[in-house]
Scaffold this active site. Structure first.
Site, PDB file in Angstrom:
ATOM      1  CG  ASP A   1     -43.489  20.184  -3.348  1.00  0.00           C
ATOM      2  OD1 ASP A   1     -42.978  20.318  -2.230  1.00  0.00           O
ATOM      3  OD2 ASP A   1     -44.477  19.465  -3.563  1.00  0.00           O
TER       4      ASP A   1
ATOM      5  CB  ALA B   1     -49.238   8.627 -12.789  1.00  0.00           C
TER       6      ALA B   1
ATOM      7  CE  LYS C   1     -50.317  13.709  -7.835  1.00  0.00           C
ATOM      8  NZ  LYS C   1     -49.044  14.455  -7.647  1.00  0.00           N
TER       9      LYS C   1
END
Length: 562
Positions: free
Chosen positions: A435, A366, A262
């Protein structure tokens, strides 16, 4: 007569020279003695205060500057001896046969919490190390059985199929030869894995270490090797990962490992605009990293290891990608930065690009979970999912007794699923993540397992404002796992403050050489929100008798109290 006078004058000269030499020697001796005394005086204890000369001050300044420069060049935290007397724990305290009520266990809880009060922050002492040595982070665990492991390596004496040994040997030889040939052509490392764990790369050892109760063991030395591997391994391939609302890439490494990337989309200190809805903000790379560390500090171990890294947009993405959809979106900005935007549902356009400076880009990496073909996962819709509408409200927002319905609905009517969900709500509230619409579990373990805390990119968006609605599961159900509650109380103590251990844990990440992953306001917000969680639990105790779910180890010991 003349000779006598000469001899007398000569003797006088000799005597004068002798006295002068003796005086000079005595003067030199006194000078050396004073210098030696000044240089050899050391404080007898850390509490004594002795005035220092200018020479001492200069020496201490030079030593401190050299030590600070050495510390800044290292990514590893020093280890320090701990006082074992403060961390001894009677095994009888955590006997699985005890079935006490919350009031009966109050003395035991006081002893556990008091064990943390003896830990004080002294010069060179690690609060993080002291926290992980506390009894609450070293509770006895049930022995893992064969079916408690997600993946298992076949042993050599594994029963063979009906095929003949000769045919099977030929098939394995052919497939093995083709595999090595393909590896060499594609740039992958030659495979030399055996059933011996020492031959496995870090990502495979991580996969084989997943159990029914946790994603990884905090004490496993492979965890440090895995994060180092993610931060330093050569990138072999980069393609855009399908699905999701925002841009993320799948990175491949020479030993067949993969990581989810990300990118940095905005400054790590930028707060989310208060006029934006929870589903209208960029995901944050530093939030993924911080969420992993916070999850570990809370003792959950349910987020895959995440590490920060600086990558070269040109050489580590653009020049090696085989994804035509991704490669078509690269461009050079007016100031010379290399940018791309990919293709996704939201925020993938030339107006919202990801840009290097001019090539360097901060990212989070990750660890990927095992392939779905090997370890299928089930996705569950959260009962407290938000409406994701600018006008509609969810049922739990309108019904204060909503939890009564949830507690009667499978799988929340049995086992640890409800308190697992409340664990996740506590984590989300501490990092202000609104979220959380779904969560996942491994199908292999059915309903008797932990929840995966995945996709935390929208956390840590605001530090100046808390969102109390995230704690609704705890407020409505008034139930929390005992081990979680005790750890929260422990982290609220001044000697083991959550913000302090979080700061120290984040300092292990390579990106802290660029800038702190979380600003001080975000760290202070953790302490403030932790106090709010404890206040909610206290309020629940005033109106309910079964608030604390009695399982210190965090594993299911039977039915939950109704």
């Amino acid at each position: 007569m003349i000779r006598k006078n000469l001899s007398r004058s000569t003797r006088s000269i000799y005597l004068g020279l002798a006295f002068l030499s003796l005086a000079l020697h005595l003067l030199l001796a006194f000078f050396c003695l004073s210098v030696l005394q000044t240089a050899c005086i050391f404080p007898t204890s850390s509490s004594s205060s002795i005035p220092r000369t200018d020479t001492q001050h200069h020496q201490s300044s030079s030593h401190s500057s050299s030590s600070s420069s050495a510390a800044s060049s290292s990514h590893k935290l020093p280890t320090f001896p701990q006082n074992e007397e403060n961390h001894k724990l009677n095994a009888n305290t955590f006997s699985h046969k005890e079935k006490n009520s919350f009031s009966d266990a109050s003395e035991r809880e006081k002893k556990l919490i008091q064990a943390g009060k003896g830990i004080q922050k002294v010069k060179g002492h690690s609060k993080l190390e002291a926290l992980f040595k506390h009894p609450l982070y070293n509770l006895p665990r049930p022995e893992l059985q064969h079916d408690d492991w997600l993946l298992r390596v076949k042993s050599k004496d594994h029963p063979r199929d009906t095929e003949s040994e000769e045919d099977e040997r030929e098939d394995s030889t052919d497939s093995d030869s083709q595999w090595h040939s393909a590896s060499e052509e594609e740039g992958y490392d030659k495979v030399t894995w055996t059933t011996d764990a020492e031959t496995h790369p870090p990502w495979l050892r991580f996969h084989l270490g997943i159990s029914r109760w946790e994603l990884y063991n905090r004490k496993d030395p492979n965890l440090a090797q895995l994060t180092h591997y993610l931060a330093t391994q050569r990138v072999l391939g980069a393609v855009q990962k399908t699905g999701g609302t925002q841009l993320k890439l799948l990175m491949s490494f020479p030993n067949y490992g993969q990581a989810l990337l990300k990118p940095m989309r905005q400054s790590r200190d930028a707060e989310t605009d208060v006029n934006l809805f929870y589903f209208s903000d960029f995901e944050r790379h530093n939030a993924e990293i911080a969420a992993f560390h916070l999850d570990r500090l809370l003792g959950f171990n349910r987020i895959p290891p995440v590490v920060g890294r600086l990558i070269n947009v040109t050489s580590e993405i653009r020049q090696i990608t085989t994804d035509n959809r991704l490669s078509r979106t690269f461009f050079t900005s007016p100031v010379g930065n290399v940018c791309f935007y990919g293709q996704c549902e939201y925020y993938c356009s030339s107006e919202n690009p990801v840009c290097g400076r001019p090539h360097a880009l901060e990212v989070s990496l990750a660890t990927m979970l095992p392939d779905l073909d090997l370890a299928p996962r089930r996705s569950w819709r959260s009962p407290w999912r938000r409406s994701y509408s600018r006008t509609k409200r969810a049922q739990w927002e309108k019904d204060p007794d909503y939890c009564d319905t949830v507690k009667q609905t499978p799988p929340y009517n049995h086992g640890t699923r409800l308190v697992d969900l409340i664990d996740m709500a506590v984590l989300d509230f501490l990092m202000s993540n609104m979220d959380r619409h779904h969560y996942e579990t491994f199908e292999e373990f059915g309903n008797e397992t932990f929840l995966l805390h995945l996709d935390n990119g929208r956390a840590f968006g605001r530090h100046s404002r808390d969102e109390p609605s995230i704690l609704t599961p705890l407020k409505q159900c008034c139930r929390i796992r005992r081990s979680t509650f005790l750890r929260l109380r422990l982290l609220s103590l001044p000697d083991l403050r959550l913000s302090d251990v979080m700061r120290e844990s984040l300092a292990q990440d390579p990106l802290t050489d660029v800038a702190p992953l979380l600003s001080e306001p975000h760290l202070s917000a953790l302490d403030r929100r932790l106090a709010t969680v404890l206040q909610v639990v206290q309020s629940c105790e005033e109106h309910h008798t079964d608030v604390i779910y009695n399982d210190l180890e965090g594993y299911d010991q039977g039915h939950q109290p109704d």
